[in-house]
Design an enzyme around this catalytic site. Structure first.
Site, PDB file in Angstrom:
ATOM      1  N   GLY A  14      20.759  42.545  -7.819  1.00  0.00           N
ATOM      2  CA  GLY A  14      21.730  41.507  -8.155  1.00  0.00           C
ATOM      3  C   GLY A  14      22.458  40.989  -6.925  1.00  0.00           C
ATOM      4  CB  ILE A  44      22.751  50.257  -4.489  1.00  0.00           C
ATOM      5  CG1 ILE A  44      22.341  51.684  -4.868  1.00  0.00           C
ATOM      6  CG2 ILE A  44      22.033  49.798  -3.220  1.00  0.00           C
ATOM      7  CD1 ILE A  44      20.857  51.861  -5.148  1.00  0.00           C
ATOM      8  CB  VAL A  47      22.721  42.191   2.606  1.00  0.00           C
ATOM      9  CG1 VAL A  47      23.004  41.436   3.889  1.00  0.00           C
ATOM     10  CG2 VAL A  47      21.782  43.342   2.902  1.00  0.00           C
ATOM     11  CB  ALA A  52      24.850  29.546   7.608  1.00  0.00           C
ATOM     12  CE  LYS A  80      23.938  25.146   9.000  1.00  0.00           C
ATOM     13  NZ  LYS A  80      23.142  26.369   8.784  1.00  0.00           N
ATOM     14  N   PRO A  98      20.871  19.172  14.431  1.00  0.00           N
ATOM     15  CG  PRO A  98      21.113  16.913  14.962  1.00  0.00           C
ATOM     16  CD  PRO A  98      20.459  18.186  15.432  1.00  0.00           C
ATOM     17  CB  ILE A 346      19.669  31.587   1.317  1.00  0.00           C
ATOM     18  CG1 ILE A 346      20.583  32.827   1.458  1.00  0.00           C
ATOM     19  CG2 ILE A 346      19.924  30.872   0.003  1.00  0.00           C
ATOM     20  CD1 ILE A 346      22.052  32.529   1.554  1.00  0.00           C
TER      21      ILE A 346
HETATM   22  C1  FAD Z   1      23.208  40.070   9.395  1.00  0.00           C
HETATM   23  C2  FAD Z   1      22.652  39.134   8.384  1.00  0.00           C
HETATM   24  C3  FAD Z   1      23.106  37.814   8.343  1.00  0.00           C
HETATM   25  C4  FAD Z   1      22.553  36.924   7.421  1.00  0.00           C
HETATM   26  N1  FAD Z   1      22.956  35.606   7.420  1.00  0.00           N
HETATM   27  C5  FAD Z   1      22.302  34.725   6.634  1.00  0.00           C
HETATM   28  C6  FAD Z   1      22.636  33.347   6.651  1.00  0.00           C
HETATM   29  O1  FAD Z   1      23.559  32.904   7.329  1.00  0.00           O
HETATM   30  N2  FAD Z   1      21.913  32.508   5.879  1.00  0.00           N
HETATM   31  C7  FAD Z   1      20.878  32.944   5.084  1.00  0.00           C
HETATM   32  O2  FAD Z   1      20.203  32.130   4.446  1.00  0.00           O
HETATM   33  N3  FAD Z   1      20.607  34.251   4.995  1.00  0.00           N
HETATM   34  C8  FAD Z   1      21.273  35.143   5.753  1.00  0.00           C
HETATM   35  N4  FAD Z   1      20.972  36.462   5.670  1.00  0.00           N
HETATM   36  C9  FAD Z   1      20.028  36.918   4.656  1.00  0.00           C
HETATM   37  C10 FAD Z   1      20.756  36.980   3.323  1.00  0.00           C
HETATM   38  O3  FAD Z   1      21.861  37.839   3.417  1.00  0.00           O
HETATM   39  C11 FAD Z   1      19.799  37.501   2.270  1.00  0.00           C
HETATM   40  O4  FAD Z   1      18.652  36.721   2.274  1.00  0.00           O
HETATM   41  C12 FAD Z   1      20.423  37.373   0.915  1.00  0.00           C
HETATM   42  O5  FAD Z   1      21.667  37.973   0.895  1.00  0.00           O
HETATM   43  C13 FAD Z   1      19.543  37.994  -0.119  1.00  0.00           C
HETATM   44  O6  FAD Z   1      19.709  39.373  -0.135  1.00  0.00           O
HETATM   45  P1  FAD Z   1      19.000  40.153  -1.291  1.00  0.00           P
HETATM   46  O7  FAD Z   1      19.559  39.679  -2.573  1.00  0.00           O
HETATM   47  O8  FAD Z   1      17.546  40.058  -1.088  1.00  0.00           O
HETATM   48  O9  FAD Z   1      19.381  41.678  -1.016  1.00  0.00           O
HETATM   49  P2  FAD Z   1      20.759  42.479  -1.199  1.00  0.00           P
HETATM   50  O10 FAD Z   1      21.936  41.637  -0.955  1.00  0.00           O
HETATM   51  O11 FAD Z   1      20.589  43.713  -0.373  1.00  0.00           O
HETATM   52  O12 FAD Z   1      20.783  42.893  -2.728  1.00  0.00           O
HETATM   53  C14 FAD Z   1      19.993  43.952  -3.200  1.00  0.00           C
HETATM   54  C15 FAD Z   1      20.322  44.236  -4.643  1.00  0.00           C
HETATM   55  O13 FAD Z   1      19.417  45.215  -5.124  1.00  0.00           O
HETATM   56  C16 FAD Z   1      20.116  46.181  -5.847  1.00  0.00           C
HETATM   57  N5  FAD Z   1      19.401  47.443  -5.770  1.00  0.00           N
HETATM   58  C17 FAD Z   1      18.965  48.087  -4.672  1.00  0.00           C
HETATM   59  N6  FAD Z   1      18.389  49.252  -5.008  1.00  0.00           N
HETATM   60  C18 FAD Z   1      18.461  49.328  -6.353  1.00  0.00           C
HETATM   61  C19 FAD Z   1      18.071  50.308  -7.298  1.00  0.00           C
HETATM   62  N7  FAD Z   1      17.495  51.441  -6.913  1.00  0.00           N
HETATM   63  N8  FAD Z   1      18.317  50.071  -8.594  1.00  0.00           N
HETATM   64  C20 FAD Z   1      18.908  48.930  -9.009  1.00  0.00           C
HETATM   65  N9  FAD Z   1      19.307  47.990  -8.158  1.00  0.00           N
HETATM   66  C21 FAD Z   1      19.097  48.189  -6.846  1.00  0.00           C
HETATM   67  C22 FAD Z   1      21.486  46.251  -5.189  1.00  0.00           C
HETATM   68  O14 FAD Z   1      22.445  46.801  -6.074  1.00  0.00           O
HETATM   69  C23 FAD Z   1      21.715  44.774  -4.903  1.00  0.00           C
HETATM   70  O15 FAD Z   1      22.252  44.175  -6.055  1.00  0.00           O
HETATM   71  C24 FAD Z   1      21.551  37.371   6.534  1.00  0.00           C
HETATM   72  C25 FAD Z   1      21.162  38.719   6.530  1.00  0.00           C
HETATM   73  C26 FAD Z   1      21.701  39.589   7.449  1.00  0.00           C
HETATM   74  C27 FAD Z   1      21.231  41.015   7.450  1.00  0.00           C
END
Ligand code: FAD
Length: 499
Positions: A14, A44, A47, A52, A80, A98, A346
């Site tokens: 989520g 858990i 991130v 952005a 932006k 840009p 994203i």
């Molecule tokens: C330093 C950094 C900067 C970033 N900046 C940007 C940016 O500026 N622009 C951009 O487009 N992207 C950026 N990103 C990437 C962006 O953060 C991610 O693409 C976006 O947040 C998607 O994350 P996610 O949902 O895949 O994972 P996460 O946010 O890690 O979510 C994972 C989910 O899985 C669940 N989960 C995990 N294990 C289990 C389990 N065993 N059982 C049930 N649920 C579980 C967790 O509870 C959580 O809800 C950045 C990433 C990093 C690391």
């Protein structure tokens, strides 16, 4: 719907990716009877630092039927107009990538080719003179695109900076209100069928959760795609050695800029992302070049007093060897990671979702269909990788070992593109690619990569007319900038006007 239709989907995770997937799928599959469940572990965390975006995010929100004005307000979003890169070519130099239109094409020749000829003729041009987005950004102002306007405002584009934690909440409410079932459970593993497909998820609290199709949005761990199916990871750290980040919020010390600032540091780079209520900052660095304490000190020295404890993240640049395996599709961080220099993560969630819709399976999960999905997403990932490596490889910085080593290795595909551009100023972006020839031009130009020759057909145009046209184009840009409000004033008076 046939007997072979997918009838149930479970999304694991989520974070931004999980709730984006839920919001889009519930909208697109409306009326089909497909049941969508999202399971997320309460203990858990996400991130939550993806702040952005790039302009296609607006199309995604529209398609998911998210009210843009309400979204902008609820996520503390600002606008932006592009990315400004500071100190990448050398200390003290900056350049722009840009959004939106740039100059005009002349006799069907793209403006960058006219630019190359103008430079060969001794004219000195700058990107913000001909890019309305960059000019507004430099002035700290904001204007809405105006599709009916005769000048550059018609081609203006923008994206959002937003609070990632709030985005997940807004999309969660949006998706659950439309019928997505939310389960707060920790998934401990997958029950596999004999053919290796995932039959169900095992839950920590007991019981299982079955579905026809699983979407793995579990973050870096890749709970299904890696831990259950073991597809493997292609490591790109030889080209992109940054493997850690520290993120800290700070208070505003100046009005919020309408752009992302990416400032090169001693062993990586720092983002500055202004939101309404705070500034997001982070240092993306290579642990082989600087230790964590020194990186944190360098970050805090640059950004000032933090509003919260610094957050540390680790990653390895690269991608899953397969994004879709059997009945599991990985999205978001579960699919791979590229440092957020061009805000591509994203966007890759959107792109993966659109491709999933284009290749939506039935219960046969045709391998040929899955192969096409994997190939097109691989192409996209690799192009984004090359684009990011380009920001580093042409640097002339030699002040730290990190920068001295940056040109040492580039992917072959980027080497070929560099050779082409140096030969004739063409970048060879394919139709439909996110980074068009224009995007490549901005970064080549900003990083001091110059073509030896320009498009010979530019010589067919009367260059005296072109010389006369250039000041007119620059005048149109500066007129719009002069009558546009500051970004801060735009945010204050009209919080959702751009939406
Ligand atoms: C330093 C950094 C900067 C970033 N900046 C940007 C940016 O500026 N622009 C951009 O487009 N992207 C950026 N990103 C990437 C962006 O953060 C991610 O693409 C976006 O947040 C998607 O994350 P996610 O949902 O895949 O994972 P996460 O946010 O890690 O979510 C994972 C989910 O899985 C669940 N989960 C995990 N294990 C289990 C389990 N065993 N059982 C049930 N649920 C579980 C967790 O509870 C959580 O809800 C950045 C990433 C990093 C690391």
């Amino acid at each position: 719907m046939t007997d072979r239709s997918i009838k149930s989907i479970v999304i694991v995770g989520g974070g931004t990716a999980g709730w984006m997937a839920a919001s889009l799928l519930v909208r697109v599959l409306r009326g089909t009877g497909v049941a969508i469940t999202l399971v997320e572990a309460p203990d858990i965390g996400t991130v939550g630092v993806g702040e952005a975006t790039i302009p296609p995010i607006l199309d995604f929100l529209r398609l998911a039927e998210v009210d843009l004005g309400a979204f902008v307000q609820a996520t503390q979003a600002t606008y932006k107009l592009g990315i400004k890169f500071q100190d990448w070519l050398r200390l003290g130099q900056s350049y722009w990538h840009p959004f939106g239109a740039f100059g005009v094409s002349i006799d069907r020749r793209p403006f960058p080719q006219v630019w190359h000829k103008a430079r060969a003729q001794g004219l000195s041009l700058s990107v913000p003179e001909f890019s309305l987005a960059a000019a507004l950004g430099e002035a700290g102002r904001f204007a809405r695109p105006d599709p009916g306007a005769p000048g550059p405002q018609a081609g203006l584009r923008y994206a959002l900076h937003f609070d990632a934690a709030l985005v997940a909440c807004v999309l969660r409410d949006h998706a659950t209100a439309r019928g997505v079932r939310r389960l707060e459970r920790e998934v401990t593993g997958a029950v596999l069928r004999r053919d290796g497909f995932v039959e169900a998820l095992s839950l920590k609290e007991g019981g299982t959760l079955a579905a026809d199709l699983f979407i793995d949005c579990s973050g870096f761990r890749g709970l299904l795609i890696e831990q259950a199916l073991g597809v493997g990871y292609e490591d790109w750290s030889r080209w992109l050695p940054c493997d850690r980040a520290i993120a800290v919020p700070t208070a505003h010390s100046r009005p919020p800029a309408p752009y992302t600032l990416a400032t090169a540091q001693s062993a990586g780079w720092r983002w500055t992302i202004p939101l309404r209520h705070r500034v997001g900052n982070g240092y993306v660095y290579a642990s082989g070049a600087i230790d964590d304490a020194a990186a944190e000190a360098e970050l805090l020295a640059a950004v000032g007093e933090p509003l919260a404890e610094p957050r540390r993240l680790r990653f390895v640049a690269g991608r899953r060897k397969a994004f879709w395996s059997r009945n599991v599709v990985a999205l978001g961080l579960a699919s791979g990671f590229l440092e957020p220099l061009e805000s591509t993560s994203i966007h890759l969630v959107c792109s993966g979702l659109y491709k999933l819709l284009d290749h939506f399976p039935d219960l046969d999960f045709a391998p040929a269909n899955i192969a096409v999905y994997n190939r097109t997403l691989t192409d996209e990932y690799e192009t984004f990788r090359d684009f990011i490596v380009l920001h580093y490889c042409a640097t002339r910085r030699d002040d730290t070992a990190f920068w001295r080593e940056r040109g040492a290795a580039v992917p072959d595909s980027l080497a070929q593109r560099l050779e082409l551009y140096r030969a004739c100023g063409r970048a060879d972006a394919r139709p439909g690619e996110l980074f068009t020839d224009l995007s490549w031009f901005y970064v080549f130009e900003g990083m001091g990569v110059r073509p030896r020759a320009y498009d010979p057909l530019v010589d067919a145009s009367d260059f005296r007319q072109v010389r006369d046209l250039l000041p007119q184009l620059a005048g149109q840009v500066s007129d719009i900038v002069a009558r546009s409000p500051s970004h801060a004033a735009f945010l204050a008076t009209s919080p959702s006007a751009a939406a």
